[in-house]
Design a protein around this motif. Sequence first.
Motif, short mmCIF file in Angstrom:
data_model
loop_
_atom_site.label_atom_id
_atom_site.label_comp_id
_atom_site.label_asym_id
_atom_site.label_seq_id
_atom_site.Cartn_x
_atom_site.Cartn_y
_atom_site.Cartn_z
N GLU A 151 52.91 117.95 0.63
CA GLU A 151 53.79 118.22 1.76
C GLU A 151 54.92 119.16 1.33
OE1 GLU A 151 55.20 114.74 3.70
OE2 GLU A 151 53.19 113.99 4.17
N LYS A 152 55.20 120.15 2.19
CA LYS A 152 56.22 121.14 1.88
C LYS A 152 57.09 121.40 3.11
CE LYS A 152 53.45 123.30 -1.73
NZ LYS A 152 53.20 124.53 -2.49
N PHE A 153 58.30 121.87 2.85
CA PHE A 153 59.24 122.12 3.94
C PHE A 153 60.09 123.33 3.60
CE2 PHE A 153 63.52 121.42 5.79
CZ PHE A 153 63.18 121.49 7.14
N VAL A 154 60.24 124.20 4.59
CA VAL A 154 61.10 125.39 4.44
C VAL A 154 62.06 125.42 5.61
CG1 VAL A 154 61.19 127.90 4.21
CG2 VAL A 154 59.21 126.65 3.35
N GLU A 155 63.33 125.62 5.32
CA GLU A 155 64.34 125.81 6.37
C GLU A 155 65.25 126.96 5.95
OE1 GLU A 155 67.36 123.14 9.07
OE2 GLU A 155 67.26 122.70 6.93
N ILE A 156 65.40 127.92 6.85
CA ILE A 156 66.28 129.06 6.57
C ILE A 156 67.22 129.22 7.76
CG2 ILE A 156 66.43 131.51 5.98
CD1 ILE A 156 63.51 131.41 5.10
N LYS A 157 68.51 129.28 7.48
CA LYS A 157 69.51 129.56 8.51
C LYS A 157 70.14 130.91 8.22
CE LYS A 157 70.63 124.71 9.46
NZ LYS A 157 71.70 123.68 9.53
N TYR A 158 70.33 131.69 9.29
CA TYR A 158 70.84 133.04 9.15
C TYR A 158 72.20 133.17 9.83
CZ TYR A 158 65.85 133.97 8.32
OH TYR A 158 64.55 133.95 7.86
N ASN A 159 73.05 133.93 9.20
CA ASN A 159 74.35 134.30 9.79
C ASN A 159 74.41 135.81 9.82
OD1 ASN A 159 76.95 134.58 10.68
ND2 ASN A 159 77.92 133.60 8.92
N ASP A 160 74.02 136.37 10.97
CA ASP A 160 73.91 137.81 11.13
C ASP A 160 72.91 138.37 10.12
OD1 ASP A 160 74.37 140.23 12.31
OD2 ASP A 160 76.20 140.66 11.20
N SER A 161 73.35 139.15 9.16
CA SER A 161 72.43 139.83 8.25
C SER A 161 72.15 139.06 6.96
CB SER A 161 72.99 141.22 7.89
OG SER A 161 74.21 141.10 7.19
N ILE A 162 72.79 137.91 6.78
CA ILE A 162 72.62 137.18 5.53
C ILE A 162 72.03 135.79 5.77
CG2 ILE A 162 74.55 138.40 4.44
CD1 ILE A 162 76.21 135.83 4.80
N ILE A 163 71.48 135.21 4.71
CA ILE A 163 70.98 133.84 4.76
C ILE A 163 72.14 132.91 4.40
CG2 ILE A 163 69.43 132.18 3.66
CD1 ILE A 163 67.43 134.46 3.34
N SER A 164 72.49 132.04 5.34
CA SER A 164 73.63 131.14 5.12
C SER A 164 73.21 129.81 4.50
CB SER A 164 74.37 130.89 6.43
OG SER A 164 73.51 130.31 7.40
N GLU A 165 71.93 129.44 4.69
CA GLU A 165 71.46 128.16 4.13
C GLU A 165 69.97 128.24 3.90
OE1 GLU A 165 71.31 123.45 5.47
OE2 GLU A 165 72.87 124.76 6.30
N LEU A 166 69.53 127.71 2.77
CA LEU A 166 68.11 127.68 2.41
C LEU A 166 67.77 126.31 1.85
CD1 LEU A 166 65.34 129.04 1.86
CD2 LEU A 166 66.25 129.80 -0.34
N ASN A 167 66.80 125.65 2.49
CA ASN A 167 66.34 124.34 2.04
C ASN A 167 64.84 124.39 1.79
OD1 ASN A 167 68.91 122.89 2.37
ND2 ASN A 167 68.59 123.23 4.56
N LEU A 168 64.44 124.01 0.58
CA LEU A 168 63.03 124.04 0.20
C LEU A 168 62.64 122.69 -0.41
CD1 LEU A 168 62.88 127.50 -1.63
CD2 LEU A 168 62.16 127.01 0.71
N ILE A 169 61.54 122.14 0.06
CA ILE A 169 60.99 120.92 -0.53
C ILE A 169 59.50 121.16 -0.77
CG2 ILE A 169 60.57 118.45 -0.23
CD1 ILE A 169 62.88 118.36 1.72
N PRO A 170 59.06 121.12 -2.05
CA PRO A 170 59.88 120.96 -3.27
C PRO A 170 60.55 122.28 -3.65
CG PRO A 170 57.58 121.24 -3.85
CD PRO A 170 57.63 121.22 -2.35
N GLU A 171 61.52 122.20 -4.52
CA GLU A 171 62.17 123.40 -5.04
C GLU A 171 61.23 124.10 -6.01
OE1 GLU A 171 65.04 124.98 -4.80
OE2 GLU A 171 66.26 123.69 -3.51
N PRO A 172 61.02 125.40 -5.86
CA PRO A 172 60.15 126.11 -6.80
C PRO A 172 60.81 126.29 -8.15
CG PRO A 172 61.15 127.66 -5.27
CD PRO A 172 61.56 126.29 -4.80
N ASP A 173 60.00 126.40 -9.19
CA ASP A 173 60.50 126.68 -10.54
C ASP A 173 60.70 128.19 -10.67
OD1 ASP A 173 61.08 126.96 -13.20
OD2 ASP A 173 59.37 125.82 -13.93
N LYS A 174 61.96 128.62 -10.57
CA LYS A 174 62.25 130.06 -10.56
C LYS A 174 61.92 130.72 -11.89
CE LYS A 174 65.81 129.87 -6.99
NZ LYS A 174 67.22 130.18 -6.63
N ASN A 175 61.80 129.94 -12.96
CA ASN A 175 61.44 130.51 -14.26
C ASN A 175 60.00 131.03 -14.28
OD1 ASN A 175 63.97 129.95 -15.49
ND2 ASN A 175 63.34 127.82 -15.80
N LYS A 176 59.19 130.55 -13.32
CA LYS A 176 57.80 130.98 -13.26
C LYS A 176 57.58 132.09 -12.22
CE LYS A 176 55.96 126.47 -14.67
NZ LYS A 176 55.06 125.33 -14.30
#
Length: 246
Positions: free
Chosen positions: A104-129
């Motif tokens: 099970e995975k979940f993505v939520e992105i909130k935008y404030n005009d041209s930028i991303i104001s909030e990002l929620n990811l389940i699970p969190e990806p391993d950015k080192n990979k």
Amino acid sequence: MELTKYIFIFLSLFASNTLADPIIEERNFVVEAKLSILPKIPVMSIDTVLTIDDHNYEYNFSIRTNNIVDFINKVNGDGSIVGVINEFYKPIHYKYRYTRKDKEKFVEIKYNDSIISELNLIPEPDKNKLTKIEDNMLINTIDPSSFFLNILSYEYVNECENKFKIFDGKRRYDVLFTKADKIISNNLIYCKANQIKLGGYKIDDNEDVFASSDYIKVIYKNNDEKEFYGYEANNGAITIFINESK
């Protein structure tokens, strides 16, 4: 007293005629996959409901895997987008909850005009990979479902010359349409695009077939309405087709 009554009735009628009801549009799509020389196989269905109220919109979608094949991961999910129509469909709040490979995975992105104001990811990806994404690469991005919603309109593809900056919560890529690759044939308009991978991809480059494409084609009817006719994307030996169910 009577004059006040007539004024009230007139204003009520005026309001009912000037305040337009929301536009609700239901559309269903079938996703087919083709491996090499084998015939197409229907693999997924996409059911959507678009509600437009003045310059605001809500887009709800449901994705279901219908046939399980070895070269396509099973995906079932539901999502929604709330946004504004300002030259194109521009998301304000995107949510997508889905199951892929029994996880099970979940993505939520909130935008404030041209930028991303909030990002929620389940699970969190391993950015080192993953390949790196710089902060400035996330400016003026949209989610993948907003991209799909926009390409249903020939107007928002800008007659086959446009660039969509897409971020799905993990991967960042551009889809670049160029008018030089536009083809008109058999009463159809073919808008061709390249997908440019920018960041957030697995370093070993072992990605899902939907994560990357060698080319993308969006096809419209060559009539006054320029209606959406189909979508095609290729990744190696696999070609994906999306057509509207009638």
